[in-house]
Design a protein around this motif. Structure first.
Motif, PDB file in Angstrom:
ATOM      1  N   ARG A  70      13.129 -11.892 -35.134  1.00  0.00           N
ATOM      2  CA  ARG A  70      14.352 -12.392 -34.489  1.00  0.00           C
ATOM      3  C   ARG A  70      14.064 -12.822 -33.050  1.00  0.00           C
ATOM      4  N   GLU A  71      13.240 -12.052 -32.351  1.00  0.00           N
ATOM      5  CA  GLU A  71      12.906 -12.393 -30.960  1.00  0.00           C
ATOM      6  C   GLU A  71      12.145 -13.713 -30.899  1.00  0.00           C
ATOM      7  N   LEU A  72      11.193 -13.911 -31.788  1.00  0.00           N
ATOM      8  CA  LEU A  72      10.436 -15.155 -31.819  1.00  0.00           C
ATOM      9  C   LEU A  72      11.356 -16.324 -32.171  1.00  0.00           C
ATOM     10  N   GLU A  73      12.248 -16.120 -33.113  1.00  0.00           N
ATOM     11  CA  GLU A  73      13.215 -17.159 -33.464  1.00  0.00           C
ATOM     12  C   GLU A  73      14.096 -17.511 -32.269  1.00  0.00           C
ATOM     13  N   ALA A 127      -0.097 -20.632 -38.133  1.00  0.00           N
ATOM     14  CA  ALA A 127       0.338 -19.260 -37.847  1.00  0.00           C
ATOM     15  C   ALA A 127       1.824 -19.218 -37.487  1.00  0.00           C
ATOM     16  N   THR A 128       2.404 -18.044 -37.651  1.00  0.00           N
ATOM     17  CA  THR A 128       3.799 -17.820 -37.263  1.00  0.00           C
ATOM     18  C   THR A 128       3.809 -17.324 -35.828  1.00  0.00           C
ATOM     19  N   VAL A 129       3.553 -18.279 -34.915  1.00  0.00           N
ATOM     20  CA  VAL A 129       3.515 -18.001 -33.477  1.00  0.00           C
ATOM     21  C   VAL A 129       4.312 -19.101 -32.776  1.00  0.00           C
ATOM     22  N   LEU A 130       4.788 -18.812 -31.577  1.00  0.00           N
ATOM     23  CA  LEU A 130       5.634 -19.745 -30.836  1.00  0.00           C
ATOM     24  C   LEU A 130       5.036 -21.152 -30.763  1.00  0.00           C
ATOM     25  N   GLU A 131       3.752 -21.245 -30.527  1.00  0.00           N
ATOM     26  CA  GLU A 131       3.091 -22.542 -30.361  1.00  0.00           C
ATOM     27  C   GLU A 131       3.106 -23.376 -31.638  1.00  0.00           C
ATOM     28  N   ASN A 132       3.430 -22.754 -32.771  1.00  0.00           N
ATOM     29  CA  ASN A 132       3.424 -23.461 -34.048  1.00  0.00           C
ATOM     30  C   ASN A 132       4.796 -23.481 -34.719  1.00  0.00           C
TER      31      ASN A 132
END
Length: 134
Positions: free
Chosen positions: A6-9, A47-52
């Motif tokens: 949720r935080e990343l979203e 990857a499931t990271v902010l940059e992607n």
């Protein structure tokens, strides 16, 4: 598909500033939900990271699917799609009324693959322009 926390979203949504990061449709005028999109899909080792991750309207997300490239309609060459975390939107796209035009091979290919000028989408943009929303 790995679902972002949720935080990343929330961070992805904040970076998008209320708009689809591909076609710039304001989320507040969309009848359909927006989605967190993997720019480089997990299928292609993204990857499931902010940059992607990008915030995408339903139409852009569904047309993009797992695609990471397409065929440039002018050169016929295989070209990668627009990447919201590394590319500058204004360098690749330009508005001509309600029509979105690709200014580069990346822009042209993205407009084509994501069907950004689908007649229904252009009609919606024309209405939004008339109402002063865009």
């Amino acid at each position: 598909m790995s679902r972002p926390s949720r935080e990343l979203e929330r961070r992805v949504i904040a970076l998008a500033a209320g708009r689809c990061e591909y076609c710039r449709l304001p989320e507040k005028v969309s009848a359909l939900p927006f989605h967190v999109d993997h720019i480089i899909t997990e299928k292609h080792r993204g990857a499931t990271v902010l940059e992607n991750l990008a915030w995408a309207c339903f139409s852009c997300n569904m047309h993009k699917g797992p695609n990471i490239a397409g065929i440039d309609p002018i050169t016929g060459e295989v070209v990668r799609l627009f990447r919201p975390r590394q590319d500058v939107w204004d360098e690749h796209f330009k508005w001509k009324g309600a029509w979105l035009h690709g200014q580069t091979d990346v822009g042209r290919t993205t407009v084509m693959v994501l069907e950004m000028n689908d007649p229904d989408v252009v009609l919606l943009r024309e209405l939004l322009l008339t109402e002063g929303v865009l």
